[in-house]
Design a protein around this motif. Structure first.
Motif, PDB file in Angstrom:
ATOM      1  N   LYS B  77       2.363 -30.708 -33.353  1.00 29.94           N
ATOM      2  CA  LYS B  77       1.422 -29.634 -33.578  1.00 29.94           C
ATOM      3  C   LYS B  77       0.484 -29.313 -32.647  1.00 29.94           C
ATOM      4  CE  LYS B  77       1.643 -29.028 -38.745  1.00 29.94           C
ATOM      5  NZ  LYS B  77       0.733 -29.046 -39.893  1.00 29.94           N
ATOM      6  N   ASP B  78      -0.556 -30.440 -32.118  1.00 22.54           N
ATOM      7  CA  ASP B  78      -1.316 -30.155 -31.255  1.00 22.54           C
ATOM      8  C   ASP B  78      -1.085 -29.777 -29.901  1.00 22.54           C
ATOM      9  OD1 ASP B  78      -3.034 -31.064 -33.038  1.00 22.54           O
ATOM     10  OD2 ASP B  78      -3.465 -32.930 -31.938  1.00 22.54           O
ATOM     11  N   GLU B  79       0.237 -30.138 -29.367  1.00 29.96           N
ATOM     12  CA  GLU B  79       0.879 -29.787 -28.357  1.00 29.96           C
ATOM     13  C   GLU B  79       1.196 -28.152 -28.181  1.00 29.96           C
ATOM     14  OE1 GLU B  79       2.621 -33.823 -26.399  1.00 29.96           O
ATOM     15  OE2 GLU B  79       3.794 -32.715 -27.768  1.00 29.96           O
ATOM     16  N   LEU B  80       1.852 -27.966 -29.369  1.00 33.63           N
ATOM     17  CA  LEU B  80       2.020 -26.502 -29.833  1.00 33.63           C
ATOM     18  C   LEU B  80       0.797 -25.720 -29.544  1.00 33.63           C
ATOM     19  CD1 LEU B  80       4.635 -26.546 -32.638  1.00 33.63           C
ATOM     20  CD2 LEU B  80       5.099 -26.110 -30.232  1.00 33.63           C
ATOM     21  N   SER B  81      -0.157 -26.059 -30.183  1.00 27.16           N
ATOM     22  CA  SER B  81      -1.610 -25.289 -30.142  1.00 27.16           C
ATOM     23  C   SER B  81      -2.026 -24.859 -28.542  1.00 27.16           C
ATOM     24  CB  SER B  81      -2.588 -26.150 -30.771  1.00 27.16           C
ATOM     25  OG  SER B  81      -2.508 -26.405 -32.278  1.00 27.16           O
ATOM     26  N   THR B  82      -1.741 -26.064 -27.724  1.00 31.25           N
ATOM     27  CA  THR B  82      -2.157 -25.995 -26.433  1.00 31.25           C
ATOM     28  C   THR B  82      -1.486 -25.014 -25.681  1.00 31.25           C
ATOM     29  OG1 THR B  82      -2.995 -28.067 -26.492  1.00 31.25           O
ATOM     30  CG2 THR B  82      -2.661 -27.256 -24.319  1.00 31.25           C
ATOM     31  N   ILE B  83      -0.009 -24.980 -26.167  1.00 35.15           N
ATOM     32  CA  ILE B  83       0.869 -23.861 -25.411  1.00 35.15           C
ATOM     33  C   ILE B  83       0.343 -22.497 -25.893  1.00 35.15           C
ATOM     34  CG2 ILE B  83       3.272 -23.002 -25.642  1.00 35.15           C
ATOM     35  CD1 ILE B  83       3.339 -25.561 -24.150  1.00 35.15           C
ATOM     36  N   ARG B  84       0.135 -22.309 -27.347  1.00 33.22           N
ATOM     37  CA  ARG B  84      -0.248 -21.147 -27.678  1.00 33.22           C
ATOM     38  C   ARG B  84      -1.573 -20.764 -26.987  1.00 33.22           C
ATOM     39  NH1 ARG B  84       0.912 -23.155 -32.978  1.00 33.22           N
ATOM     40  NH2 ARG B  84      -1.387 -23.619 -33.458  1.00 33.22           N
ATOM     41  N   ASN B  85      -2.384 -21.569 -26.776  1.00 35.29           N
ATOM     42  CA  ASN B  85      -3.584 -21.419 -25.939  1.00 35.29           C
ATOM     43  C   ASN B  85      -3.404 -20.883 -24.773  1.00 35.29           C
ATOM     44  OD1 ASN B  85      -6.548 -22.882 -24.742  1.00 35.29           O
ATOM     45  ND2 ASN B  85      -6.691 -21.416 -26.338  1.00 35.29           N
ATOM     46  N   ARG B  86      -2.580 -21.405 -23.880  1.00 33.71           N
ATOM     47  CA  ARG B  86      -2.272 -21.304 -22.500  1.00 33.71           C
ATOM     48  C   ARG B  86      -1.438 -20.090 -21.998  1.00 33.71           C
ATOM     49  NH1 ARG B  86      -5.276 -26.226 -21.176  1.00 33.71           N
ATOM     50  NH2 ARG B  86      -6.670 -26.134 -22.935  1.00 33.71           N
ATOM     51  N   LYS B  87      -0.489 -20.117 -23.010  1.00 31.66           N
ATOM     52  CA  LYS B  87       0.792 -19.377 -22.332  1.00 31.66           C
ATOM     53  C   LYS B  87       1.230 -17.987 -23.423  1.00 31.66           C
ATOM     54  CE  LYS B  87       3.003 -23.257 -20.147  1.00 31.66           C
ATOM     55  NZ  LYS B  87       2.426 -23.109 -18.819  1.00 31.66           N
ATOM     56  N   ILE B  88       0.442 -18.037 -24.464  1.00 31.61           N
ATOM     57  CA  ILE B  88       0.951 -16.714 -25.071  1.00 31.61           C
ATOM     58  C   ILE B  88      -0.181 -16.180 -25.567  1.00 31.61           C
ATOM     59  CG2 ILE B  88       1.928 -16.308 -27.547  1.00 31.61           C
ATOM     60  CD1 ILE B  88       3.441 -19.050 -27.283  1.00 31.61           C
ATOM     61  N   GLY B  89      -0.233 -14.843 -25.392  1.00 29.62           N
ATOM     62  CA  GLY B  89      -1.147 -14.017 -26.307  1.00 29.62           C
ATOM     63  C   GLY B  89      -0.789 -13.020 -27.287  1.00 29.62           C
ATOM     64  N   PHE B  90      -1.303 -13.251 -28.567  1.00 31.09           N
ATOM     65  CA  PHE B  90      -0.698 -12.540 -29.855  1.00 31.09           C
ATOM     66  C   PHE B  90      -1.335 -11.215 -30.013  1.00 31.09           C
ATOM     67  CE2 PHE B  90       0.427 -16.806 -30.763  1.00 31.09           C
ATOM     68  CZ  PHE B  90       1.560 -16.861 -31.560  1.00 31.09           C
ATOM     69  N   VAL B  91      -0.635 -10.306 -30.428  1.00 33.49           N
ATOM     70  CA  VAL B  91      -1.242  -8.784 -31.025  1.00 33.49           C
ATOM     71  C   VAL B  91      -0.580  -8.847 -32.347  1.00 33.49           C
ATOM     72  CG1 VAL B  91      -1.631  -6.589 -30.468  1.00 33.49           C
ATOM     73  CG2 VAL B  91      -1.308  -8.202 -28.620  1.00 33.49           C
ATOM     74  N   PHE B  92      -1.422  -8.566 -33.229  1.00 36.82           N
ATOM     75  CA  PHE B  92      -1.001  -8.342 -34.898  1.00 36.82           C
ATOM     76  C   PHE B  92      -1.111  -7.089 -35.231  1.00 36.82           C
ATOM     77  CE2 PHE B  92      -2.779 -12.450 -33.982  1.00 36.82           C
ATOM     78  CZ  PHE B  92      -1.782 -13.351 -34.585  1.00 36.82           C
ATOM     79  N   GLN B  93      -0.385  -6.913 -36.266  1.00 42.48           N
ATOM     80  CA  GLN B  93      -0.163  -5.353 -36.724  1.00 42.48           C
ATOM     81  C   GLN B  93      -1.591  -4.978 -37.452  1.00 42.48           C
ATOM     82  OE1 GLN B  93       2.626  -5.115 -39.891  1.00 42.48           O
ATOM     83  NE2 GLN B  93       2.032  -2.766 -40.366  1.00 42.48           N
ATOM     84  N   SER B  94      -2.224  -5.937 -37.979  1.00 44.90           N
ATOM     85  CA  SER B  94      -3.547  -5.644 -38.648  1.00 44.90           C
ATOM     86  C   SER B  94      -4.779  -6.488 -37.715  1.00 44.90           C
ATOM     87  CB  SER B  94      -3.603  -6.418 -40.058  1.00 44.90           C
ATOM     88  OG  SER B  94      -3.067  -7.660 -40.063  1.00 44.90           O
TER      89      SER B  94
END
Lengths: 406, 245
Positions: B77-94
């Motif tokens: 889970k923690d490693e996934l958090s780091t991936i999200r933080n460094r490699k992914i940018g989220f844009v949400f509907q709301s």
């Protein structure tokens, strides 16, 4: 995730809801404030009482007549005539733990001087009485051993008596006042001691040779009390034991019979009173601690609601890279900041309150640093303890569900 | 071409009581750097599940997922958090902006969870990201002082501030009117033209036309995966009738 960022995140989150943060803190403010105020006031009153008792002489030992039963009838203490001047002499001669002792014979007499009169309480004592009871001569002189032998009609009077009898500001020294029908010459005036802790005016007093009071006023041969002084404060327990054994012998009390007298040390009184005030302090602090606990539960409550309300925010934070422990820390820090800030404000509030009350009541203000330090730690602990459960809940949220939470 | 996303026989199953729901039934595809991919499908097609896995919010039951060369199927889970933080940018509907928080602070948020970024750099990068979405004059505004389109721009700035390898948009125009939707799509196209890889999940086909590849999902399978002729959002904007009010 570094510490400063974490604190910054928690701080910003709190600032977003200033009113709520303030209201949440209120519980802690009141809790800590009352703990500090109660402990501080309790200590102020204890200190006030002990300093007052000390002013009466901490090594003073008093022997009173005990109430007695004759043939099944309790005749009270007033009719007991067993204390004698010879007892005083025996105590002085035999106990090495007693430095001074004085018989005390009390009488009430109307004091008259010119057109003024005043109800006086006369203490018939010897020349050591003033020193035993920490009285000092302001002007003139003490009564003397010669006065005892001669049953001299002389007296030393307290400031309250002076104020009420010599209303025109005359110098009382050498003046002859009347105590009932007996003319008595004023030889000395006492320094003012003020009221004692029982609220009695210690300056409303007329000191006379005990022989004079015994023979000329009351026509009795017993005494009412013995006022003695132990060699030192630590020796007052031994002095009491000495007096008890001496008086049981001189009063010919059988082993199985009870004393016909009571012995008190000022020190005992001090211990007793301070144990009472200590207990009160603990009691009040305990009640205040309960309000602190309630304040802590208030924090938990609000944090719990906050977690639910901020579910989407938590989901977002996780989506942009917050680890579960980052979320846990954020909420823990938020509750800890709440309780710490509340604690500091509460301390200021508590110190202010106890300062105001003690200055209002004329007590000396005691600032208890250890209590404050402990309160500060307790605050941090409360924040973490009561913040733990909501923070745990927040950090265990699933980001997918949290992001879609309505 | 550099492969940003590689998905290989991806399965995702949910246990709903005694029943097992198979949301993804072994799909495979790759996304190259610089692509602008739309993932389409009706509700229940598995596109949300795929989005969660692509966004490293969820892990597949079976199959492999590589993002920027890293296999994430077995990460903690923690490693996934780091991936999200460094490699992914989220844009949400709301949008999901923090209320009562300035645009700048909202954009700074992902960088707060990145220890390698100093506070000065954090601010500089957030200001730059806001400039890229055309909101440099709104950095101190809070979300309730911004229009829907502006809020979504702030959200996009937040998504690009950590310089991710992929932007992941979930119905990013779903809450916006047509004109604003086209403006947002125009912004995505601009970012894409500067080399940003974008995955855009939507069920609106008139939005998907602004991307250059569409992956169509139905019942957990890919039914269509093809490059499409990209429409310019700028042109679409210009062709919109001038609003009367």
């Amino acid at each position: 995730m570094n510490f400063i960022n974490q604190i910054k995140i928690a701080w910003q989150a709190l600032l977003r809801n200033k009113t709520r943060a303030l209201l949440t803190m209120l519980g802690i403010i009141i809790g800590i404030g009352s703990v500090i105020a109660m402990v501080s006031l309790g200590q102020s009153s204890t200190k006030g009482i002990s300093s007052e008792i000390s002013s009466m002489g901490t090594n003073t030992v008093m022997v009173m007549r005990a109430s007695q039963t004759q043939g099944g009838v309790n005749i009270g203490a007033g009719n007991v005539q067993t204390l004698k001047v010879s007892d005083v002499e025996a105590i002085l001669a035999e106990s090495s733990n007693i430095s001074m002792a004085s018989p005390v014979v009390n009488a009430s007499q109307q004091i008259v001087y010119g057109a003024n009169n005043w109800p006086g309480s006369v203490s018939g004592v010897n020349e050591d009485y003033l020193e035993i009871n920490k009285y000092e001569i302001a002007s003139g002189s003490n009564i003397t051993a010669d006065d005892m032998r001669n049953s001299a009609k002389v007296c030393v009077i307290g400031q309250t008596v002076v104020d009420n009898i010599f209303t025109k500001g005359e110098n009382p020294l050498g003046k002859v006042i009347r105590l009932g029908r007996i003319p008595v010459k004023v030889v000395g005036v006492l320094k003012s001691k003020g009221t004692n802790m029982m609220g009695m005016d210690q300056d409303d007093i007329v000191i006379m040779p005990y022989t004079t009071v015994q023979k000329r006023m009351l026509a009795i041969n017993y005494i009412h009390m013995i006022s003695a002084s132990a060699m030192s404060e630590d020796l007052s327990e031994l002095a009491i034991a000495d007096i008890e054994s001496i008086l049981r012998r001189t009063h010919k009390i059988d082993v199985e019979d009870e004393d016909d007298f009571d012995v008190f040390a000022q020190q005992q009184m001090l211990d007793m009173l301070s144990s009472v005030t200590d207990m009160l302090t603990i009691l009040l602090a305990a009640i205040a601690a309960i309000s602190l606990l309630v304040g802590g539960i208030g924090i938990m409550n609000i944090m719990y609601v906050t977690v639910t309300e901020r579910t989407r925010e938590i989901g977002l934070r996780m989506a942009v890279g917050a680890k579960n422990k980052d979320i846990l820390k954020q909420f823990l820090y938020e509750s800890t900041i709440l309780s710490l800030v509340g604690g500091v404000v509460g301390m200021i509030f508590g110190v202010g309150l106890s300062y105001a009350v003690s200055s209002l009541l004329g007590w000396s203000f005691v600032l208890n640093i250890p209590t404050m330090a402990v309160s500060f730690i307790v605050c941090a602990a409360i924040g973490m303890f009561f913040g733990w459960y909501p923070a745990r809940k927040a950090s265990n949220l699933d980001p997918i569900n949290a992001l879609r939470y309505e | 071409m550099e492969t940003i996303i590689k998905i290989d026989k991806l399965h995702r199953e949910f246990n709903m009581g005694s029943e097992t729901v198979r949301a993804l039934k072994g799909i495979s595809f790759e996304i190259q750097k610089g692509e602008f991919v739309s993932i389409m499908g009706t509700s229940g097609s598995g596109k949300s599940t795929l989005l969660n896995i692509l966004g490293c919010l969820d892990r597949p039951t079976a199959g492999d997922y590589y993002i920027d060369g890293t296999s994430v199927s077995k990460l903690s889970k923690d490693e996934l958090s780091t991936i999200r933080n460094r490699k992914i940018g989220f844009v949400f509907q709301s949008y999901n902006l923090l209320p009562r928080t300035s645009a700048l602070e909202n954009v700074e948020l992902p960088l707060l969870y990145n220890n390698t970024v100093s506070s000065t750099e954090r601010r500089e990068r957030a200001v730059h990201a806001l400039e890229q979405v055309g909101l440099s004059d709104r950095i101190d505004h809070t979300p309730n002082q911004l229009s829907g389109g502006q809020q979504q721009r702030v959200a996009i700035a937040r998504a690009i501030v950590n310089d991710p390898v992929m932007l992941l948009a979930d119905e990013a125009t779903g809450n916006l009117d047509t004109r604003t939707s086209y403006e947002i799509m125009n912004l995505f196209q601009e970012l894409n033209s500067h080399g940003k890889t974008i995955v855009f999940v939507t069920h609106e086909s008139d939005i998907a036309v602004f991307t250059n590849r569409t992956i169509m999902l139905r019942d957990g399978n890919i039914v269509k995966d093809e490059g499409i002729k990209t429409l310019s959002a700028r042109t679409a904007l210009d062709n919109l009738p001038v609003s009367e009010d």
